[in-house]
Design a protein around this motif. Sequence first.
Motif, PDB file in Angstrom:
ATOM      1  N   ALA A  65      20.599   8.790  -2.528  1.00 53.97           N
ATOM      2  CA  ALA A  65      20.319   9.822  -3.521  1.00 53.97           C
ATOM      3  C   ALA A  65      19.091  10.640  -3.133  1.00 53.97           C
ATOM      4  O   ALA A  65      19.035  11.850  -3.367  1.00 53.97           O
ATOM      5  CB  ALA A  65      20.122   9.187  -4.898  1.00 53.97           C
ATOM      6  N   ALA A  66      18.090   9.988  -2.523  1.00 52.89           N
ATOM      7  CA  ALA A  66      16.854  10.681  -2.149  1.00 52.89           C
ATOM      8  C   ALA A  66      17.078  11.725  -1.072  1.00 52.89           C
ATOM      9  O   ALA A  66      16.286  12.669  -0.944  1.00 52.89           O
ATOM     10  CB  ALA A  66      15.817   9.668  -1.670  1.00 52.89           C
ATOM     11  N   LEU A  67      18.159  11.583  -0.280  1.00 55.55           N
ATOM     12  CA  LEU A  67      18.440  12.570   0.764  1.00 55.55           C
ATOM     13  C   LEU A  67      18.714  13.948   0.183  1.00 55.55           C
ATOM     14  O   LEU A  67      18.528  14.960   0.856  1.00 55.55           O
ATOM     15  CB  LEU A  67      19.638  12.113   1.605  1.00 55.55           C
ATOM     16  CG  LEU A  67      19.402  10.880   2.475  1.00 55.55           C
ATOM     17  CD1 LEU A  67      20.705  10.392   3.067  1.00 55.55           C
ATOM     18  CD2 LEU A  67      18.396  11.204   3.579  1.00 55.55           C
ATOM     19  N   GLY A  68      19.153  13.997  -1.064  1.00 49.66           N
ATOM     20  CA  GLY A  68      19.366  15.282  -1.717  1.00 49.66           C
ATOM     21  C   GLY A  68      18.096  15.901  -2.262  1.00 49.66           C
ATOM     22  O   GLY A  68      18.122  17.007  -2.810  1.00 49.66           O
ATOM     23  N   GLY A  69      16.979  15.202  -2.121  1.00 51.36           N
ATOM     24  CA  GLY A  69      15.701  15.687  -2.627  1.00 51.36           C
ATOM     25  C   GLY A  69      15.149  14.713  -3.644  1.00 51.36           C
ATOM     26  O   GLY A  69      15.819  14.413  -4.641  1.00 51.36           O
ATOM     27  N   ALA A  70      13.964  14.195  -3.402  1.00 54.04           N
ATOM     28  CA  ALA A  70      13.354  13.231  -4.316  1.00 54.04           C
ATOM     29  C   ALA A  70      11.847  13.400  -4.282  1.00 54.04           C
ATOM     30  O   ALA A  70      11.262  13.740  -3.254  1.00 54.04           O
ATOM     31  CB  ALA A  70      13.729  11.802  -3.923  1.00 54.04           C
ATOM     32  N   ALA A  71      11.227  13.156  -5.444  1.00 53.14           N
ATOM     33  CA  ALA A  71       9.769  13.197  -5.509  1.00 53.14           C
ATOM     34  C   ALA A  71       9.216  11.937  -4.863  1.00 53.14           C
ATOM     35  O   ALA A  71       9.673  10.832  -5.175  1.00 53.14           O
ATOM     36  CB  ALA A  71       9.311  13.296  -6.954  1.00 53.14           C
ATOM     37  N   PRO A  72       8.274  12.048  -3.952  1.00 51.05           N
ATOM     38  CA  PRO A  72       7.724  10.850  -3.313  1.00 51.05           C
ATOM     39  C   PRO A  72       6.882  10.048  -4.293  1.00 51.05           C
ATOM     40  O   PRO A  72       6.347  10.581  -5.273  1.00 51.05           O
ATOM     41  CB  PRO A  72       6.860  11.429  -2.190  1.00 51.05           C
ATOM     42  CG  PRO A  72       6.453  12.772  -2.688  1.00 51.05           C
ATOM     43  CD  PRO A  72       7.621  13.288  -3.479  1.00 51.05           C
ATOM     44  N   VAL A  73       6.772   8.764  -4.026  1.00 52.09           N
ATOM     45  CA  VAL A  73       5.892   7.883  -4.795  1.00 52.09           C
ATOM     46  C   VAL A  73       4.616   7.708  -3.983  1.00 52.09           C
ATOM     47  O   VAL A  73       4.647   7.191  -2.867  1.00 52.09           O
ATOM     48  CB  VAL A  73       6.557   6.520  -5.052  1.00 52.09           C
ATOM     49  CG1 VAL A  73       5.607   5.601  -5.814  1.00 52.09           C
ATOM     50  CG2 VAL A  73       7.866   6.709  -5.814  1.00 52.09           C
ATOM     51  N   VAL A  74       3.503   8.152  -4.536  1.00 53.11           N
ATOM     52  CA  VAL A  74       2.245   8.184  -3.785  1.00 53.11           C
ATOM     53  C   VAL A  74       1.134   7.535  -4.599  1.00 53.11           C
ATOM     54  O   VAL A  74       1.014   7.767  -5.805  1.00 53.11           O
ATOM     55  CB  VAL A  74       1.848   9.635  -3.443  1.00 53.11           C
ATOM     56  CG1 VAL A  74       0.536   9.666  -2.650  1.00 53.11           C
ATOM     57  CG2 VAL A  74       2.950  10.329  -2.657  1.00 53.11           C
ATOM     58  N   ASP A  75       0.336   6.721  -3.954  1.00 52.11           N
ATOM     59  CA  ASP A  75      -0.886   6.162  -4.534  1.00 52.11           C
ATOM     60  C   ASP A  75      -2.062   6.870  -3.865  1.00 52.11           C
ATOM     61  O   ASP A  75      -2.363   6.628  -2.703  1.00 52.11           O
ATOM     62  CB  ASP A  75      -0.936   4.657  -4.276  1.00 52.11           C
ATOM     63  CG  ASP A  75      -2.213   4.007  -4.809  1.00 52.11           C
ATOM     64  OD1 ASP A  75      -3.080   4.732  -5.351  1.00 52.11           O
ATOM     65  OD2 ASP A  75      -2.357   2.777  -4.664  1.00 52.11           O
ATOM     66  N   ALA A  76      -2.715   7.740  -4.626  1.00 55.84           N
ATOM     67  CA  ALA A  76      -3.822   8.523  -4.070  1.00 55.84           C
ATOM     68  C   ALA A  76      -5.178   7.941  -4.436  1.00 55.84           C
ATOM     69  O   ALA A  76      -6.213   8.487  -4.025  1.00 55.84           O
ATOM     70  CB  ALA A  76      -3.732   9.962  -4.564  1.00 55.84           C
ATOM     71  N   ASP A  77      -5.205   6.844  -5.189  1.00 58.03           N
ATOM     72  CA  ASP A  77      -6.463   6.334  -5.731  1.00 58.03           C
ATOM     73  C   ASP A  77      -6.944   5.041  -5.079  1.00 58.03           C
ATOM     74  O   ASP A  77      -8.131   4.899  -4.780  1.00 58.03           O
ATOM     75  CB  ASP A  77      -6.321   6.114  -7.245  1.00 58.03           C
ATOM     76  CG  ASP A  77      -5.975   7.380  -7.998  1.00 58.03           C
ATOM     77  OD1 ASP A  77      -6.515   8.446  -7.624  1.00 58.03           O
ATOM     78  OD2 ASP A  77      -5.168   7.319  -8.944  1.00 58.03           O
ATOM     79  N   THR A  78      -6.055   4.081  -4.856  1.00 58.39           N
ATOM     80  CA  THR A  78      -6.478   2.749  -4.423  1.00 58.39           C
ATOM     81  C   THR A  78      -7.226   2.782  -3.101  1.00 58.39           C
ATOM     82  O   THR A  78      -8.201   2.045  -2.908  1.00 58.39           O
ATOM     83  CB  THR A  78      -5.258   1.818  -4.302  1.00 58.39           C
ATOM     84  OG1 THR A  78      -4.564   1.797  -5.553  1.00 58.39           O
ATOM     85  CG2 THR A  78      -5.685   0.408  -3.937  1.00 58.39           C
ATOM     86  N   PHE A  79      -6.795   3.641  -2.186  1.00 66.16           N
ATOM     87  CA  PHE A  79      -7.402   3.708  -0.858  1.00 66.16           C
ATOM     88  C   PHE A  79      -8.011   5.088  -0.608  1.00 66.16           C
ATOM     89  O   PHE A  79      -8.060   5.557   0.530  1.00 66.16           O
ATOM     90  CB  PHE A  79      -6.367   3.372   0.220  1.00 66.16           C
ATOM     91  CG  PHE A  79      -5.788   1.997   0.076  1.00 66.16           C
ATOM     92  CD1 PHE A  79      -6.446   0.896   0.590  1.00 66.16           C
ATOM     93  CD2 PHE A  79      -4.602   1.801  -0.616  1.00 66.16           C
ATOM     94  CE1 PHE A  79      -5.928  -0.380   0.439  1.00 66.16           C
ATOM     95  CE2 PHE A  79      -4.072   0.537  -0.766  1.00 66.16           C
ATOM     96  CZ  PHE A  79      -4.738  -0.560  -0.243  1.00 66.16           C
ATOM     97  N   ALA A  80      -8.437   5.732  -1.661  1.00 60.18           N
ATOM     98  CA  ALA A  80      -9.041   7.059  -1.546  1.00 60.18           C
ATOM     99  C   ALA A  80     -10.174   7.036  -0.519  1.00 60.18           C
ATOM    100  O   ALA A  80     -10.923   6.061  -0.440  1.00 60.18           O
ATOM    101  CB  ALA A  80      -9.564   7.506  -2.904  1.00 60.18           C
ATOM    102  N   PRO A  81     -10.271   8.118   0.280  1.00 62.47           N
ATOM    103  CA  PRO A  81      -9.570   9.402   0.167  1.00 62.47           C
ATOM    104  C   PRO A  81      -8.218   9.467   0.868  1.00 62.47           C
ATOM    105  O   PRO A  81      -7.704  10.550   1.110  1.00 62.47           O
ATOM    106  CB  PRO A  81     -10.548  10.358   0.852  1.00 62.47           C
ATOM    107  CG  PRO A  81     -11.135   9.534   1.961  1.00 62.47           C
ATOM    108  CD  PRO A  81     -11.274   8.148   1.382  1.00 62.47           C
ATOM    109  N   TYR A  82      -7.626   8.314   1.204  1.00 64.34           N
ATOM    110  CA  TYR A  82      -6.380   8.313   1.966  1.00 64.34           C
ATOM    111  C   TYR A  82      -5.202   7.988   1.051  1.00 64.34           C
ATOM    112  O   TYR A  82      -5.123   6.869   0.515  1.00 64.34           O
ATOM    113  CB  TYR A  82      -6.450   7.282   3.096  1.00 64.34           C
ATOM    114  CG  TYR A  82      -7.680   7.406   3.949  1.00 64.34           C
ATOM    115  CD1 TYR A  82      -7.913   8.550   4.712  1.00 64.34           C
ATOM    116  CD2 TYR A  82      -8.627   6.390   3.980  1.00 64.34           C
ATOM    117  CE1 TYR A  82      -9.045   8.669   5.488  1.00 64.34           C
ATOM    118  CE2 TYR A  82      -9.773   6.509   4.762  1.00 64.34           C
ATOM    119  CZ  TYR A  82      -9.976   7.650   5.505  1.00 64.34           C
ATOM    120  OH  TYR A  82     -11.113   7.764   6.274  1.00 64.34           O
TER     121      TYR A  82
END
Length: 379
Positions: free
Chosen positions: A25-42
């Motif tokens: 289903a994601a091949l048709g376009g999907a919002a990524p799941v991202v953690d921007a806080d735990t290892f900030a700034p990465y």
Amino acid sequence: MTETIWITGIGLVSSLGEGTEVHQAALGGAAPVVDADTFAPYPVHPLPALDLDRQIPKKGDQRQMEPWQRLGTYAAGLAIDHAGARDLVRDMHLIVAAGGGERDVALDEAVCAEIARLPPEEGAKLLNERLASGLRPTLFLAQLSNLLAGNISIVHGVTGSSRTFMGEESAAADAVRIAAARLGEGRGGIALVGGAYVAGRWDMLLLYSASGQLRRGDWVPLAQRQDAGGGLVTGTAAAFLVLETESHAKARGARGIARLTAVRSAAARRRGADTAEAAATRLAAGLPLAPGYAVVSGATGAAVPTAAEAAFLAGLRDSGPVQGKVVQSADLIGHPVEAAFPADIALGALAVAGGAAPQALVTGFGVWRGEALALVEAP
């Protein structure tokens, strides 16, 4: 190779979830799941919630594994189940792409703080002394790269031949290539091949950050990162494929998800005329690409290899059949290093199986070294 190779099982886990349906289903376009806080700034693509008991029923087995080993063992079980091959594990060959085990981060931090205050020559000497005296032998033994293969054998009963390759993206490409080649030459009928990577590790983030490769700040799609000088966003993922010869699969009544027509790998020096683009162009020679073929791009986000891959694909468009949709897997699941190439082959197989394209060309351009191509078609 004399035998046709089919992909008959896929075990895929990423930050998007687990299994073939969510990834198709994601091949048709999907919002990524991202953690921007735990290892900030990465930013990283994190580990999804898993019911480990479904594939690793013994709590003792779960406890003695590191997270990347649990993840890989779980995905391997998914692949075996998807192929309906539980009764074939005794004869199943196993080839794993693995990185190093997880480090003692507290020790690393203490050593880094010490050597940061010293001249380079003294710092190098102190580094060797601290690592020699500070690392526990038992910790090292728990980190052996071939423990993923060992755990898969113990938990799932896979007891054919076993091989573990190290070497980041190149390890994964060669694992798939050699698994397919052995089957194609008649040295077995079925194999399990793949790898796993956990992105939420300070030790790995420290290494990639030191090389200037990591994306800092908010997550943005791959194309936008290139405009800002590139940047790698690592992804937690595990991908295992069950490969079978066509004759073996048909004899047991198994359905082929896709045919693995070709797997090729190289390791350009990436200097002078021996560039990643030139290496990939050589690998592509003679591939039977059909009009409308899709591309599952393994571009990492790192500036130099990502630009080389873009140039390679542009050359294919100019000189070959009409190119169809290009899927940037890094935009969906991040870059999972040793798991990247098998994960991208899995995505290519799902695209073909879903009728999105007659073929899928899978590319792999390692962050530092390693180029690979695979061609996946309907069986």
